[in-house]
Structures are given as structure tokens and as C-alpha cells.
Design an enzyme around this catalytic site. Structure first.
Site, PDB file in Angstrom:
ATOM      1  N   ARG A  85       0.832  -1.190   0.000  1.00 13.86           N
ATOM      2  CA  ARG A  85       0.000   0.000   0.000  1.00 13.86           C
ATOM      3  C   ARG A  85       0.874   1.249   0.000  1.00 13.86           C
ATOM      4  O   ARG A  85       1.873   1.322   0.709  1.00 13.86           O
ATOM      5  CB  ARG A  85      -0.933   0.036   1.228  1.00 13.86           C
ATOM      6  CG  ARG A  85      -2.154  -0.855   1.077  1.00 13.86           C
ATOM      7  CD  ARG A  85      -3.147  -0.217   0.118  1.00 13.86           C
ATOM      8  NE  ARG A  85      -4.234  -1.117  -0.246  1.00 13.86           N
ATOM      9  CZ  ARG A  85      -4.279  -1.836  -1.352  1.00 13.86           C
ATOM     10  NH1 ARG A  85      -3.264  -1.811  -2.194  1.00 13.86           N
ATOM     11  NH2 ARG A  85      -5.325  -2.575  -1.642  1.00 13.86           N
ATOM     12  N   GLU A 129      -2.391   7.904  -6.193  1.00 16.60           N
ATOM     13  CA  GLU A 129      -2.500   7.143  -7.432  1.00 16.60           C
ATOM     14  C   GLU A 129      -3.712   7.633  -8.221  1.00 16.60           C
ATOM     15  O   GLU A 129      -4.726   8.014  -7.626  1.00 16.60           O
ATOM     16  CB  GLU A 129      -2.644   5.648  -7.110  1.00 16.60           C
ATOM     17  CG  GLU A 129      -1.404   5.054  -6.461  1.00 16.60           C
ATOM     18  CD  GLU A 129      -1.504   3.544  -6.250  1.00 16.60           C
ATOM     19  OE1 GLU A 129      -2.539   2.959  -6.647  1.00 16.60           O
ATOM     20  OE2 GLU A 129      -0.559   2.959  -5.700  1.00 16.60           O
ATOM     21  N   HIS A 141       0.994  -0.139 -10.020  1.00 13.51           N
ATOM     22  CA  HIS A 141       0.094  -0.960  -9.194  1.00 13.51           C
ATOM     23  C   HIS A 141      -0.294  -2.239  -9.934  1.00 13.51           C
ATOM     24  O   HIS A 141      -1.476  -2.549 -10.136  1.00 13.51           O
ATOM     25  CB  HIS A 141      -1.160  -0.169  -8.798  1.00 13.51           C
ATOM     26  CG  HIS A 141      -1.760  -0.642  -7.500  1.00 13.51           C
ATOM     27  ND1 HIS A 141      -2.306   0.210  -6.577  1.00 13.51           N
ATOM     28  CD2 HIS A 141      -1.895  -1.880  -6.972  1.00 13.51           C
ATOM     29  CE1 HIS A 141      -2.749  -0.479  -5.539  1.00 13.51           C
ATOM     30  NE2 HIS A 141      -2.522  -1.752  -5.770  1.00 13.51           N
TER      31      HIS A 141
END
Length: 525
Positions: free
Chosen positions: A231, A260, A278
Site C-alpha cells: 500500500r 494514485e 500498481h
């Protein structure tokens, strides 16, 4: 038929599973928050990936919503406290993309160790800088795991296959589990000082935010290489860049960022820095797995009551749910009864099980007790948000399991602590299905708890039942069931009457005026 909305792009197998399980499903993606809020009231379930943000505003508009299912691990796009307060179950699929994420962490570790991205760019530019890229071996190096849960344990297994030594920091890692994993359990400071590579596999919480802060990064071994596929926010990104610039940190690879999509970052362009957008769960196998799992979990919950991988409710398998259903009905009625009869502030509650009930999953039973107890004060409480509301109000909740044999095949006892002292009720199941009250404040009594009821405590004296019956008859009240119990002959007696209609305040006043009546209350179930 339950109805589910899939609001993010998901493998088609998810919708297929919903329909096969008898759940109506709509696939409507790309909606704005306002558009989602306008439509969410029609749905019992919401299936999401990472794009949909399930905010308090969305939850407030979700008048029928019972479950949110996240196809994936991270649920930082769901307001879990708001969902809990609303009584909405939040599920994720922590195992569907575990291998994929662990493999991505290992891939980034190799990329850092051998400077693969820079070497690739240099070679394709025609430079052939063979002497520039001097990597390091993974063999015999120490890998530090921050977080040794499902994904962390897979990374540890793969690292051991590469002949690395693995040390792990995780407050929930037991010594027995560490031995089973083949890792050494250490403190965070020990890990920072010893690890050649550090990889993070922990959720983002108040306790883990910036766990690799500037201070902690300064404690790391010179030349350490850091990987984060968990994370964004676990690492202080500014401090990480400073460490890379100074050379203290030998390399860093991030798949996740504080903000993000990360279209701009001071880390971009920094030497020995590798980044991916990601991609931890981005394999075709993982996408299919999490879609299937979230659909199966949500369908189980909506159709049969099974709860799997919930973040705000105890797990309850689809096989357990039918067995627990009558116990939960009994628990809710006992909680409601003690809630209606107890006066003054409650400081604590104890839920005790014995006999057959002692072999069951007690968490859902406790949740049902709390729901019944707190429904006296709120008509929106359920077994999902009841534990949350109890904790919010500082209510001390205790669970007790007895192995002893009692007078009944199965027994559930609920005791509340009040300013006036402890108040206890107990119930059982007749035929393993029918809830029945068997004890009320220390007095043996057998009674159904249903509909409208009149509760009376009186002096045990001849003629009282006749006077009460005459009063009810004169008032046009029809008695459904009549239950009587007493401590001793001539002592205190208790009556529970079910009646066809709600007991009016005028009738209650007349009952209280009868000779020998100590207490009279109207109850509803």
C-alpha cells in the site's frame, strides 16, 4: 431475489456466478459518485474493484445495501467505519491474488538486485555498458519482511527457495507460526539493522502509516534495497528519495504510491529506482480468481447468510449459517428482552453459552444479542453494526463458554450490568428450533417471546390472576399465551402475557394500579 451492482470492470465469470446462485445482477461501470449515489438504493450488494469509492455519502444513499464485496485485498476505497455503522458487511478476497502479488515483489527484488530496467534501457539505446551494471546475488542475503500474513508468507517461501535468510516483523506473528514459516521473528529495529532487502506486506492503518519513516530509514543497513507492493503510504516517499540520492539506500522498487495514479513523483528519474503502476494483482489468473471469489462470497451471504472474509463481522460459513439461525433468533430475543426490562445506563454485558451452544461459533450469537439489546434505542441496528455501536458507547462485552452439563440440552444466558445491579435472562431451543425463555431475573419461567407482551411482577397471592384477567377482558384485550413463574410460594411472581394488540398506556396504568403489582411493562418482539 437479491440484486447486486457490479460498478467496476470485472471478469464476466462474476456475473455468471451471481445469476447461477439466484442473484440478479447489473454491470454498470464508470459512474460518477453522484450517479452511483442516485442508483445504489436499488441494490442489496455492491461488487467493486479499486475504482469505485464507497464513501459515507454513497452508503447514506444505499438504503437497501447489505454487503460490499471488494474483488482484491485492499479496501482503502471503502469507508469501513461508515459501513459498519450502517450495518453493511464489507468483504474482500485476500487470497485470490496473493501468489500474483508475492511473485511481483520477488520480480522487483530481482530487478533491483541486477538493475534490470536501467540495463534494458541502456542496451536498447545501443550503449552496451556491460561494466556499468554490477549487480548483487540474492543467495545468502537477508530479506526483511514487514508483515508476515498470507502474501508475506508466500514471499518468505519463495525467498527461502532462493537460499535467502528471512527475518520478519509482525505484531501478530506467533513464535509457533514463525517456526512453521521458517523465518526468524524480530523487532522492527532488528529488521532494519540486519536486512539487505526489505519488502512490505502489511495493510495501511494508523499504526503502519509511514512505518518506513525518515527515522526508520536512517536505521537501515547501508545499501539496503526496499520493495513495496502493498500500500502507498507505508513509506515516507520524500525520505526514500533522500536516501536514494545520498546512496544510503541502494535501491527501491514501488508498485504503489501515496497518490494514485502516480503520474508525477519526485522519485521518478531517481537512480536505482524502479516503479510499476500498481501491477501487484495484474495477472489474468488473479483477475479471474478474485472475480469468482467475490461473487461466491456475496452470493453466499445474500442467499444463505454465509459470511466469508468480512472485515467488520465474524466469518460464518454457509454450512454454519442454518445451524446458527435458530440460536441467533433466540439470542436476539433475549437481548431485546433484557434491553427492554433493564433501566439505567448499561456498563457491560455477558453472553454465556453451554451445552450444544458451546460447540458453535459464538461471535454471531453475541452480535445477535447486541442487536436485540440496542434495537430498543435504534431501528437501524443489526448484528453487523451492533458490535461497532456497543464499542462506540464503551459497553464492555464478554463472551463465556461453559463445557459443563446443565438442565437443558443447550442454553444461552445474557446478563447485563446496570446501576441497579446485574440482570440475567436465559433461554433454550425446543426441538433445536423454537426459542424459549426459561429464566427471567432468577425466576424459572417457560415462555415464548413474540409479538406484543405484558410483563408483570407481583406479590404471589390468591386472586391476582383472576383480577388481571378480568381487567384485560373488560378492556377488550385478548390473551394469546400466559406464562407464570415465582421464586417461592407467597413471594415474588412474574407473568408474561402475549396479547393480540399493543398494550396501551391507559391499560398499563390500570394494571399497575392492581393490588400487589410491583412492576408492569409493555414489551414488543
Amino acid at each position: 431475489m437479491p440484486k447486486v451492482l457490479i460498478s467496476d470492470k470485472m471478469d464476466p465469470k462474476a456475473a455468471e456466478i451471481f445469476r447461477q446462485r439466484g442473484v440478479e445482477v447489473d454491470e454498470i461501470t464508470g459512474k460518477t459518485p453522484d450517479e452511483l449515489a442516485a442508483m445504489i438504493g436499488d441494490y442489496d450488494g455492491l461488487a467493486i474493484r479499486s475504482s469505485t469509492k464507497v464513501t459515507k455519502a454513497i452508503l447514506d444513499a444505499a438504503t437497501n445495501l447489505k454487503v460490499v464485496g471488494r474483488a482484491g485485498i485492499g479496501v482503502d476505497n471503502v469507508d469501513i467505519p461508515a459501513a459498519s455503522a450502517k450495518g453493511v458487511v464489507v468483504m474482500n478476497t485476500p487470497f485470490g491474488n496473493s501468489i500474483t502479488t508475492a511473485e511481483h515483489a520477488i520480480a522487483l527484488m530481482f530487478a533491483l538486485a541486477r538493475q534490470l530496467p536501467e540495463a534494458d534501457a541502456s542496451t536498447q539505446a545501443g550503449k552496451w555498458e556491460k561494466n556499468r551494471f554490477m549487480g548483487v546475488e540474492l543467495t545468502s542475503k537477508t530479506l526483511g519482511l514487514i508483515g508476515a500474513g498470507n502474501i508475506g508468507s508466500i514471499v518468505a517461501d519463495r525467498a527461502q527457495g532462493l537460499k535467502m535468510k528471512v527475518v520478519a516483523f509482525d505484531p501478530f506473528l506467533t513464535p509457533e507460526r514463525a517456526v512453521e514459516m521458517g523465518v526468524e521473528k524480530v523487532t522492527l529495529d532488528e529488521l532494519l539493522a540486519r536486512a539487505d532487502f526489505i519488502t512490505l506486506h502489511t495493510p495501511l492503518t494508523d499504526q503502519t502509516r509511514n512505518i518506513l519513516s525518515a527515522d526508520n530509514l536512517a536505521k537501515t543497513k547501508a545499501g539496503v534495497r526496499i520493495i513495496n507492493c502493498a500500500r502507498g503510504g507505508l513509506i515516507d516517499e520524500a525520505a526514500l528519495k533522500a536516501g536514494l540520492d545520498s546512496g544510503h539506500i541502494g535501491g527501491a522498487a514501488l508498485d504503489v504510491f501515496v497518490e494514485e495514479p502516480a503520474k508525477a513523483s519526485p522519485l521518478f528519474g531517481t537512480p536505482n529506482f524502479v516503479s510499476t503502476p500498481h501491477l501487484g494483482a495484474s495477472t489474468s489468473e488473479a483477475q479471474v480468481n478474485v472475480a469468482i471469489q467475490v461473487a461466491e462470497q456475496m452470493a453466499d451471504f445474500l442467499v444463505s447468510g454465509g459470511v466469508t472474509n468480512a472485515l467488520n463481522m465474524p466469518s460464518l460459513s454457509a454450512e454454519e449459517a442454518p445451524k446458527l439461525k435458530p440460536y441467533m433468533a433466540l439470542a436476539e430475543k433475549l437481548g431485546s428482552l433484557v434491553g427492554q426490562l433493564s433501566h439505567g445506563a448499561l456498563s457491560g454485558i455477558s453472553v454465556e453459552v453451554e451445552g450444544a451452544a458451546a460447540a458453535l461459533n459464538q461471535k454471531p450469537i453475541t452480535g445477535a444479542v447486541l442487536a436485540g439489546l440496542m434495537r430498543v434505542h435504534s431501528d437501524t441496528v443489526n448484528m453487523v453494526n451492533a458490535p461497532f455501536l456497543a464499542k462506540e458507547r464503551g459497553l464492555d462485552v464478554r463472551e463465556v463458554r461453559h463445557d459443563r452439563e446443565g438442565d437443558y440440552h443447550t442454553l444461552l444466558r445474557v446478563t447485563v450490568r446496570t446501576q441497579a445491579g446485574d440482570r440475567s435472562v436465559a433461554g433454550t431451543l425446543f426441538g433445536n428450533q423454537a426459542p424459549r425463555l426459561v429464566e427471567l431475573f432468577g425466576i424459572k419461567v417457560e415462555a415464548d417471546l413474540a409479538g406484543h407482551m405484558l410483563y408483570v411482577v407481583n406479590e404471589d397471592a390468591p386472586g391476582f390472576i383472576g383480577r388481571l384477567g378480568s381487567l384485560l377482558g373488560e378492556s377488550g384485550v385478548n390473551i394469546g399465551t400466559f406464562h407464570l413463574g415465582r421464586r417461592d410460594a407467597g413471594g415474588e411472581a412474574v407473568l408474561l402475557l402475549s396479547v393480540d394488540d399493543a398494550v396501551t398506556s391507559d391499560l398499563l396504568t390500570k394494571v399497575k394500579a392492581l393490588p400487589g403489582v410491583k412492576t408492569a411493562m409493555a414489551l414488543a418482539f
